[in-house]
Design a protein around this motif. Sequence first.
Motif, mmCIF file in Angstrom:
data_model
loop_
_atom_site.group_PDB
_atom_site.id
_atom_site.type_symbol
_atom_site.label_atom_id
_atom_site.label_comp_id
_atom_site.label_asym_id
_atom_site.label_seq_id
_atom_site.Cartn_x
_atom_site.Cartn_y
_atom_site.Cartn_z
ATOM 1 N N THR A 60 1.079 -1.281 -0.028
ATOM 2 C CA THR A 60 -0.063 -0.158 -0.017
ATOM 3 C C THR A 60 0.915 1.286 0.050
ATOM 4 O O THR A 60 0.321 2.503 -0.104
ATOM 5 N N HIS A 61 2.082 1.205 0.064
ATOM 6 C CA HIS A 61 2.927 2.348 0.276
ATOM 7 C C HIS A 61 4.147 2.426 -0.399
ATOM 8 O O HIS A 61 5.225 2.577 0.385
ATOM 9 N N PRO A 62 4.614 2.057 -1.524
ATOM 10 C CA PRO A 62 6.058 1.993 -2.078
ATOM 11 C C PRO A 62 6.163 3.525 -2.691
ATOM 12 O O PRO A 62 5.189 4.120 -3.245
ATOM 13 N N HIS A 63 7.401 3.924 -2.801
ATOM 14 C CA HIS A 63 7.884 5.248 -3.290
ATOM 15 C C HIS A 63 8.908 4.942 -4.355
ATOM 16 O O HIS A 63 10.151 4.492 -4.020
ATOM 17 N N PHE A 64 8.566 4.842 -5.766
ATOM 18 C CA PHE A 64 9.617 4.466 -6.633
ATOM 19 C C PHE A 64 10.296 5.668 -7.376
ATOM 20 O O PHE A 64 11.096 5.447 -8.267
ATOM 21 N N TYR A 146 -6.222 8.983 -1.829
ATOM 22 C CA TYR A 146 -5.743 10.233 -1.985
ATOM 23 C C TYR A 146 -4.696 10.554 -0.793
ATOM 24 O O TYR A 146 -5.095 10.410 0.462
ATOM 25 N N LYS A 147 -3.530 10.735 -0.833
ATOM 26 C CA LYS A 147 -2.357 10.992 -0.110
ATOM 27 C C LYS A 147 -2.408 12.370 0.089
ATOM 28 O O LYS A 147 -2.380 13.157 -0.700
ATOM 29 N N ALA A 148 -2.209 12.764 1.461
ATOM 30 C CA ALA A 148 -1.907 14.012 1.845
ATOM 31 C C ALA A 148 -0.914 14.073 3.094
ATOM 32 O O ALA A 148 -0.684 13.018 3.757
ATOM 33 N N CYS A 236 -1.237 6.346 7.461
ATOM 34 C CA CYS A 236 -0.194 5.769 6.653
ATOM 35 C C CYS A 236 1.146 5.595 7.922
ATOM 36 O O CYS A 236 0.915 6.018 8.905
ATOM 37 N N HIS A 237 1.921 4.314 7.611
ATOM 38 C CA HIS A 237 2.967 4.290 8.256
ATOM 39 C C HIS A 237 3.156 4.393 9.897
ATOM 40 O O HIS A 237 3.562 5.293 10.288
ATOM 41 N N LEU A 238 1.975 3.751 10.377
ATOM 42 C CA LEU A 238 1.900 4.054 11.949
ATOM 43 C C LEU A 238 2.975 3.462 12.758
ATOM 44 O O LEU A 238 3.417 2.568 12.519
ATOM 45 N N THR A 309 5.185 -0.655 2.916
ATOM 46 C CA THR A 309 6.786 -0.888 2.835
ATOM 47 C C THR A 309 7.379 0.351 2.838
ATOM 48 O O THR A 309 8.187 0.576 3.786
ATOM 49 N N ASP A 310 6.666 1.648 2.640
ATOM 50 C CA ASP A 310 7.248 3.047 2.622
ATOM 51 C C ASP A 310 8.784 2.832 2.003
ATOM 52 O O ASP A 310 9.344 3.585 2.199
ATOM 53 N N HIS A 311 8.798 1.925 1.033
ATOM 54 C CA HIS A 311 10.112 1.650 0.459
ATOM 55 C C HIS A 311 10.542 3.205 -0.243
ATOM 56 O O HIS A 311 9.689 3.530 -1.161
#
Length: 456
Positions: A60-64, A146-148, A236-238, A309-311
Amino acid sequence: MKADLIVQNARIVAQTGVFVGWLAVQDGRIAALGEGPAPGPAKTVLDGTGQVLLPGAIDTHPHFFDPGAEWREDLRCGTQAAASGGYTTILDMPNTSPPVKDEATWQLKAGRAQQNSLIDFALWGSAMPSNLDELGRLAELGCVGYKAFTLDAGPDFDWSDEYGQLREMQAVAALGGIFGAHAENPALVNGFSGAHAGEEWSLAVHDASRPWQAELTAINTLLLYARLTGCRLHICHLSIPEGAALIAQAKKQGVDVTAETCAHYLTLNYEDNAALGAFAKINPPLRSRARMEKLWEYVMDGGIDYLGTDHAPYLEEEKLPPEGGRAAACGAPEIDLAIPLLFEEGVLDRGMDLQRFAAFTSTNAARRFGLYPRKGTLAVGADADFILLDPNSPWTFSRKNSFSKSKAARFGHEGRTLRCRVTLTCLRGVPVYANGRILQQPGFGRLVRPQGGDRP
Ligand SMILES: [Zn+2]
């Protein structure tokens, strides 16, 4: 009919239960599955003896960083790393450069992903004070949420103060969408950062500068606005058990909220891993050993819904600037390690139930983001997205062997011997990764759009 593929003798973590048996694939979907020996012939038969067959993981949370900062990671390498780590679907974060904020930037990202992604992908849109009028169009295009950001997120992304958050959540509620937030309160972060500005930088000082109260305050405000607007909220990413407790309480009171945590908050802390220095500088920060351990309780009991992952890999020089740790970039690679790490520390070490593991890494995210039952489950008719994981196959992780662009050896878990590994990743019935090799071309992945979606 002869199946395209049968995997047999595996421990199958199905929707209906866990059993040793077989799974048959026809035309990219799960055609049948059952206990005991496989019933019929197939074009390809794979043996899963001793291995666990799980639904393909959903990140639910990769940054590429694609487009905009492809020197750190890109969709091609990042999704190969994801497949090697057991992921079959990613929900790509929108804060690229440019951010995904309207139709043009959506098309740019979607086009690049269609060309380069090895695995299936969905896209987050951005919620910013400056793109309120674009949220409806992003929904039509198929954004998954939607991400904020509740505080500064760099020059490309327009962050949201309380007024912005409330207005965006009203707009997202009207669209029936999901509002996902990076939750840290900027006034508290600024205040505590100032109070610790004179100390030599360390991971402990980083935690003290952006302490648990800053995260809890932001979550509290978001929960209040979710209550006021009826907006579906995703934290996100608690990183803090206090936040998990607050979210659990809000859920009981009927607030439509889910929470994600990351492998680093469950496997690293600023006390035991101080030597990682800026390579483990992440926001929210790594917390204390006690908070890390307490966070597990909410993972085990289902209070935290899914794993992201917040990769977010950075170059060595971005992590080690001459000005020191305060100037270092925040983020770390994780997408190739999260599943084996969590299986080891969750299932093998803490006795996590296999179906709970599948829910935490796949099913709950698929449900929440409207991809279920096509994704996120081993059931007849679902996409044949699954992995084989060998729970007793020790290997030593080294980032230099990763498919990620990030080869810097100083990130967390370098040199660690893991007890389990992903041996096969199948997407729509096709092996995309097996035993150290990528088996399909970039662009094999497809865009997936949400269809409804319900509460885990
Ligand atoms: Zn992130």
